[in-house]
Structures are given as C-alpha cells and as structure tokens.
Design an enzyme around this catalytic site. Structure first.
Site, mmCIF file in Angstrom:
data_model
loop_
_atom_site.group_PDB
_atom_site.id
_atom_site.type_symbol
_atom_site.label_atom_id
_atom_site.label_comp_id
_atom_site.label_asym_id
_atom_site.label_seq_id
_atom_site.Cartn_x
_atom_site.Cartn_y
_atom_site.Cartn_z
ATOM 1 N N LYS A 182 0.880 -1.190 0.000
ATOM 2 C CA LYS A 182 0.000 0.000 0.000
ATOM 3 C C LYS A 182 0.914 1.235 0.000
ATOM 4 O O LYS A 182 1.450 1.626 1.028
ATOM 5 C CB LYS A 182 -0.866 -0.029 1.272
ATOM 6 C CG LYS A 182 -2.212 0.650 1.167
ATOM 7 C CD LYS A 182 -2.212 2.106 0.808
ATOM 8 C CE LYS A 182 -1.926 3.031 1.974
ATOM 9 N NZ LYS A 182 -1.779 4.438 1.548
ATOM 10 N N GLU A 231 9.232 1.953 10.987
ATOM 11 C CA GLU A 231 10.276 2.943 10.685
ATOM 12 C C GLU A 231 9.595 4.303 10.717
ATOM 13 O O GLU A 231 8.831 4.636 9.813
ATOM 14 C CB GLU A 231 10.867 2.692 9.300
ATOM 15 C CG GLU A 231 11.543 1.350 9.146
ATOM 16 C CD GLU A 231 12.840 1.258 9.924
ATOM 17 O OE1 GLU A 231 13.335 2.291 10.415
ATOM 18 O OE2 GLU A 231 13.353 0.142 10.059
ATOM 19 N N CYS A 289 13.456 11.179 6.622
ATOM 20 C CA CYS A 289 13.242 10.799 8.025
ATOM 21 C C CYS A 289 14.483 11.038 8.865
ATOM 22 O O CYS A 289 14.395 11.424 10.020
ATOM 23 C CB CYS A 289 12.824 9.348 8.099
ATOM 24 S SG CYS A 289 13.932 8.283 7.179
ATOM 25 N N GLU A 315 9.429 17.090 14.438
ATOM 26 C CA GLU A 315 9.847 16.795 13.065
ATOM 27 C C GLU A 315 9.132 17.745 12.106
ATOM 28 O O GLU A 315 7.901 17.761 12.052
ATOM 29 C CB GLU A 315 9.501 15.344 12.720
ATOM 30 C CG GLU A 315 9.997 14.958 11.345
ATOM 31 C CD GLU A 315 9.677 13.514 10.993
ATOM 32 O OE1 GLU A 315 8.513 13.095 11.172
ATOM 33 O OE2 GLU A 315 10.584 12.812 10.523
HETATM 34 P P1 NAD Z 1 2.106 8.901 7.136
HETATM 35 O O1 NAD Z 1 2.288 8.205 8.426
HETATM 36 O O2 NAD Z 1 1.099 9.955 7.033
HETATM 37 O O3 NAD Z 1 1.766 7.860 5.984
HETATM 38 C C1 NAD Z 1 2.595 6.750 5.690
HETATM 39 C C2 NAD Z 1 1.748 5.670 5.040
HETATM 40 O O4 NAD Z 1 0.784 5.224 5.987
HETATM 41 C C3 NAD Z 1 0.967 6.138 3.821
HETATM 42 O O5 NAD Z 1 0.917 5.104 2.869
HETATM 43 C C4 NAD Z 1 -0.421 6.383 4.395
HETATM 44 O O6 NAD Z 1 -1.449 6.266 3.453
HETATM 45 C C5 NAD Z 1 -0.512 5.288 5.440
HETATM 46 N N1 NAD Z 1 -1.457 5.549 6.524
HETATM 47 C C6 NAD Z 1 -1.857 6.737 7.038
HETATM 48 N N2 NAD Z 1 -2.754 6.558 8.026
HETATM 49 C C7 NAD Z 1 -2.929 5.229 8.151
HETATM 50 C C8 NAD Z 1 -3.727 4.417 8.986
HETATM 51 N N3 NAD Z 1 -4.546 4.921 9.913
HETATM 52 N N4 NAD Z 1 -3.649 3.073 8.837
HETATM 53 C C9 NAD Z 1 -2.820 2.531 7.930
HETATM 54 N N5 NAD Z 1 -2.061 3.248 7.094
HETATM 55 C C10 NAD Z 1 -2.108 4.584 7.201
HETATM 56 O O7 NAD Z 1 3.565 9.435 6.744
HETATM 57 P P2 NAD Z 1 3.960 10.305 5.474
HETATM 58 O O8 NAD Z 1 3.496 11.698 5.714
HETATM 59 O O9 NAD Z 1 3.553 9.591 4.228
HETATM 60 O O10 NAD Z 1 5.555 10.225 5.540
HETATM 61 C C11 NAD Z 1 6.321 11.064 6.314
HETATM 62 C C12 NAD Z 1 6.728 10.377 7.600
HETATM 63 O O11 NAD Z 1 7.422 9.164 7.300
HETATM 64 C C13 NAD Z 1 7.706 11.202 8.413
HETATM 65 O O12 NAD Z 1 7.347 11.195 9.756
HETATM 66 C C14 NAD Z 1 9.032 10.475 8.210
HETATM 67 O O13 NAD Z 1 9.952 10.684 9.238
HETATM 68 C C15 NAD Z 1 8.596 9.062 8.094
HETATM 69 N N6 NAD Z 1 9.627 8.256 7.419
HETATM 70 C C16 NAD Z 1 10.376 7.396 8.171
HETATM 71 C C17 NAD Z 1 11.378 6.650 7.577
HETATM 72 C C18 NAD Z 1 12.219 5.690 8.388
HETATM 73 O O14 NAD Z 1 12.890 4.844 7.799
HETATM 74 N N7 NAD Z 1 12.216 5.774 9.701
HETATM 75 C C19 NAD Z 1 11.613 6.763 6.198
HETATM 76 C C20 NAD Z 1 10.823 7.642 5.471
HETATM 77 C C21 NAD Z 1 9.830 8.386 6.099
#
Ligand code: NAD
Length: 499
Positions: free
Chosen positions: A193, A268, A302, A402
């Site tokens: 997804k 992550e 991230c 962040e």
């Molecule tokens: P997000 O948490 O909003 O979304 C990530 C994914 O989760 C998307 O596919 C989204 O559709 C899905 N999602 C959202 N709500 C959900 C729910 N209730 N149930 C299941 N899935 C759901 O994050 P984002 O805005 O897409 O990405 C940015 C974040 O990702 C930042 O906080 C960043 O630090 C983190 N990130 C972490 C790493 C790592 O390796 N630690 C790498 C890249 C990004």
C-alpha cells in the site's frame, strides 16, 4: 530561475493513462471495487498528472486472498529460483531507470539527479543485495544438553505468510523496495500500500516484477488512502506482519489497531536527528554534510540532520558558509537540468512547514535565510526557499518536532558531554552525525548517541547491507541488512530423538 512550464514527457503517457487501474491483484490490474479515485498532482505546478484507484477494504480482502493463495508455492520455490527473480527485477529497474526516475520526480517533486542516483539506483542495488539472500538464509544446529536420552535439534527460518507493506511519499520506490525485497527473499508474499500521494513508481515496480517473472499473487498492490486501504490491511486477519514506514503518529495507531490480531510489526518512524559539529572538524566538509543533511529531498527525509548542533567556537564560520550556500541553491521543476531543489510534496505539507517557520519566528529564533515561497514563475508549485534558523533553543518547536521540510535549526553547545546529552534529549532516535578530526572523540560520541545510525564525518549514507531504523519513538525492527530479512521470518526448532 527555472520556469515551471514542464509537462510529463510523452513516453510516460501510457503509464499515466493506466494509473486509474492501479490495483494489481493476482497479476490483474483494475480500478477500485467501490470505484473511488484519487488525483495525483505534480507538486511543481499543482497540475493533475493522473488519477489512481482509491482501494478500500474490499480490494484489500481480495489482495490478501491472492497473496495467501500464492504463498505455498512461493515459499517452496527453490532459493536459487527466488533469488534469480529478485536479481532479474533489479536488472529491469536499471534498464528502466530513466522512466522510473521521471515518474518519481513528477510525483514527488525531487530533482532528477536525486531520483536517478538515490531512489532508483539504491532500489536496484537493494533488490540485487536481497537476491543473494535466499540461498544463504539458514538455521542453526544448537549444541543442546538434553535432560533425558539423546536428541538432535536444528532450527529453520520460515517465512511468516502474507506481509502488508505500507510506505510513505518521500522515497516511494525505495521504501517499497526496502519492504518487498527482504520479505520476498525470505519466502513471504506481499500486499503493498503506497502513499496516496505518490503511487506511480510502485505501480511501475509491480508491472516490472511481473515482467521479471514473479508469479501472479506474489506481489499485490492496493493504492488508496491510509484510513481506508491502509487501515484494512492492518486489521486484516490474513496478514501476518505489517512493515510500515511513515510518521510516528500513524505508527502509534498501527500498534493499537493491530493488537487484536497480534501482528508482527516493523515500524520505521519519524526523526529529529542531531548533526554535531566540533571545532576540530573539517568545517568545509561539515558544511557540505550539514547542507545535504537538511536539504536533500527538500528536507523530507526521516533521518534529516534537522538539528545542527555547532560548538560555539565554530558557529559563526559554519553558519556563514551555510547561509551563502543555501542562498545559491537553485529551485525549480525536478525535470529541469539545472534544478538543485524541487517543491515540497503537497500544499498540505508546505502549509505545515510554513507553520513551523512562523513558530520559529514567534518563539524568538533568528531567521538567517529562506522562510518564504518564491514568487514569479514558481509560485504555483509548493516551493519553499532553503531556510536556516540560528539562536534556536531546545524547547522551541523547531528544535524538538519533526518539520519534514527544508528548515535547519542551528543550536550551539560548549562541550562534548553537553552535546551528547542534548542530542539525546528528544523522543526520537533515528540518526545522528558527528564531525570531528579526533578519532577518540568520534567513537566516544558515536557510542553515546541514542540513534539507530550514526554518521561520522559523513551524512545520509545508506547501503543495503547496513541495517537502518530507530531507537525510541523512531520505531522498532530494522530495514536493510540481514536484520530486516530475519524480521520477515520465524524460527522453528525441530527436535529429533536419537534413542
Ligand atoms: P504517514 O504516516 O502519514 O503515511 C505513511 C503511510 O501510511 C501512507 O501510505 C499512508 O497512506 C498510510 N497511513 C496513514 N494513516 C494510516 C492508517 N490509519 N492506517 C494505515 N495506514 C495509514 O507518513 P507520510 O506523511 O507519508 O511520511 C512522512 C513520515 O514518514 C515522516 O514522519 C518520516 O519521518 C517518516 N519516514 C520514516 C522513515 C524511516 O525509515 N524511519 C523513512 C521515510 C519516512
């Protein structure tokens, strides 16, 4: 300044036209069961690129059924054959690198050079790395001391079953790869997804996997919103593990929502990484590292080095260099040749980052440069000029939360103990940087930092062999390396009586 009058290249048209049928289950592409669609925008112009399918629980249900049906034969496929498929996919990714990079740039906004060398290059390398693992994944023969009689024990590393992979929008192809490649190498089947904002490279990846010869059902793709498709995947009883990359807030929701079905999780999550510069460092190199640390991918990384902690003696020289370099960064459409920094991913993300800029000003930090959107030809895109704040205190929001944008918070410190203590005084623990020419100090500080990755005299380096993940609220489990692979397995001990 580059003009934004760039349209999707004609060669991408067929793929953009296919995007409304972005749900791929058992090898078949379709629209969403309930017919919903989501607009995908070019963040450099705000124009609609195409629409993708908004999958819901009904689609996830079918995808999990297809993945479950494909699992028995996938897990029994010989390790050599499984590895070969991963390797063939890495070759196809390289052969289609230009197209994949263009898709990533159009969808996410990042400059083409980043898409090509970082996203696509590292994705191909990661598939190749995991292609070597199926033939090496082995158990142990532990030296047991049975209470009664003679026995022999061996362990097997067995796959979990169906894995749900949920990934964010900042490195769409790469994050999908970091879940899929080890999960598949270990013999699991997958439902992916991607983020609703950036699903195009995932769609192309799944098509390329079919071309490489992955059997139908082994990799399934359900595009859609997090609260619909994502939530359905987390709650689905047929999913054995969720491997998630995204925000800490969503990570917490996943822990709660998956508790009922006791799914295994790898999380992550977010970060607020400290990048620490000592006065004995090569300051020119440290300046380079600080700039890459915060402005790569418009700061939407991230592990971004968003807290630059500089020893008081080096502060003015370093900030002077950073300001000069930041003012020279060329903003523009990611597909333009001379672009060094693109737009943020969406209007919402830009607004969020602008709110942090406001809060930095309100809380008394000094805005050295940036903090504003460019006008003129770039004003339709979601651009923000590279931004640097000095006089930042630990209690300010720009030092503790962040931001996920091109905003650098510079803090000063006076000695090593203080630097380590303050670097650790955050709920996050994803990464950190240390710049020094004193080798003893380098190791002391690296050992003292509470972070899953510490870079010494470098920043943002990644390799498929090196585990990547967080301490504390930055998550648990690891992507990459052998550790990620093992996270997609469960251990079985087999006892054989010898009497
Ligand atoms: P997000 O948490 O909003 O979304 C990530 C994914 O989760 C998307 O596919 C989204 O559709 C899905 N999602 C959202 N709500 C959900 C729910 N209730 N149930 C299941 N899935 C759901 O994050 P984002 O805005 O897409 O990405 C940015 C974040 O990702 C930042 O906080 C960043 O630090 C983190 N990130 C972490 C790493 C790592 O390796 N630690 C790498 C890249 C990004």
């Amino acid at each position: 300044m580059t003009t934004p009058q760039i349209r999707p290249p004609e060669e991408l048209r067929p793929l953009l036209d296919r995007a409304p049928r972005s749900i791929i289950i058992g090898g078949r592409a379709a629209g969403a069961a309930e017919g919903g669609e989501i607009e995908t925008l070019d963040p450099a112009t705000g124009e609609v690129l195409t629409r993708i399918a908004a999958g819901t629980a009904a689609d996830v249900d079918r995808a999990v059924a297809a993945a479950s049906a494909a699992f028995p034969s996938w897990r029994e496929l010989s390790p050599d054959a499984r590895g070969r498929l991963l390797s063939d996919l890495s070759v196809l990714i390289e052969e289609n690198a230009g197209e994949l990079a263009m898709l990533e740039t159009l969808d996410n906004g990042k400059p083409m050079t980043e898409s090509l060398y970082l996203d696509v290059g590292l994705a191909a390398q990661s598939w190749r790395y995991y292609a070597g693992w199926p033939t090496k994944l082995s158990g142990q023969t532990p030296p047991i001391s049975p209470m009664v009689g003679q026995s022999f024990v061996y362990t097997r590393r067995e796959p979990l079953g169906v894995v749900g992979a949920i990934v964010p929008w900042n490195f769409p192809l790469l994050m999908a790869t970091w879940k899929l490649a080890p999960a598949l190498a270990a013999g699991n089947t997958v439902v992916l997804k991607p983020s609703e904002m950036t699903s195009l490279s995932a769609l192309r990846l799944v098509e390329l996997a079919a071309e490489a010869g992955f059997p139908p059902g082994v990799i399934n793709l359900v595009t859609g919103y997090g609260h619909q498709a994502g939530q359905a995947l987390i709650e689905h009883p047929g999913v054995a593990k969720i491997s998630f990359t995204g925000s800490t807030a969503t990570g917490r929701r996943i822990v709660t929502a998956s508790a009922g079905s006791l799914k295994k999780l790898t999380l992550e999550l977010g970060g607020k990484s400290a990048n620490i510069v000592f006065p004995d460092a090569d300051l020119a190199l440290a300046a380079q590292g600080a700039l890459t640390g915060i402005f790569l991918n418009q700061g939407q990384v991230c592990c971004a080095g968003s807290r630059l902690m500089v020893h008081r003696d080096a502060h003015d020289d370093l900030v002077g260099e950073l300001e000069k370099a930041a003012r020279e960064i060329r903003l523009g459409h990611g597909l333009a040749d001379d672009t060094e920094m693109g737009p943020l991913v969406s209007a919402t993300q830009l607004e969020r980052v602008m709110r942090y800029v406001e809060s930095g000003r309100d809380q008394g930090a000094t805005l050295v440069c940036g903090g504003e959107r460019p006008d003129g030809p770039l004003s339709d895109g979601y651009y923000l000029r590279p931004t640097i704040f000095t006089d930042v205190r630990d209690d300010m929001a720009i030092a503790s939360e962040e931001i996920f944008g091109p905003v650098l918070s510079v803090l000063t410190f006076d000695d090593e103990e203080e630097a380590v203590r303050r670097a650790n005084s955050t709920e996050y623990g994803l990464a950190a940087g240390v710049w020094t020419s004193d080798i003893k100090r380098a190791h002391r500080v690296a050992h003292g930092l509470q972070a899953g990755t510490v870079w010494v005299n470098t920043y943002n380096m990644l390799d498929p062999a090196a585990p990547f993940g967080g301490y504390k609220a930055s998550g648990y489990g690891r992507d990459l390396g052998e550790e990620s692979l093992l996270g997609f397995t469960q251990t079985k001990s087999v006892w054989v009586g010898l009497d």
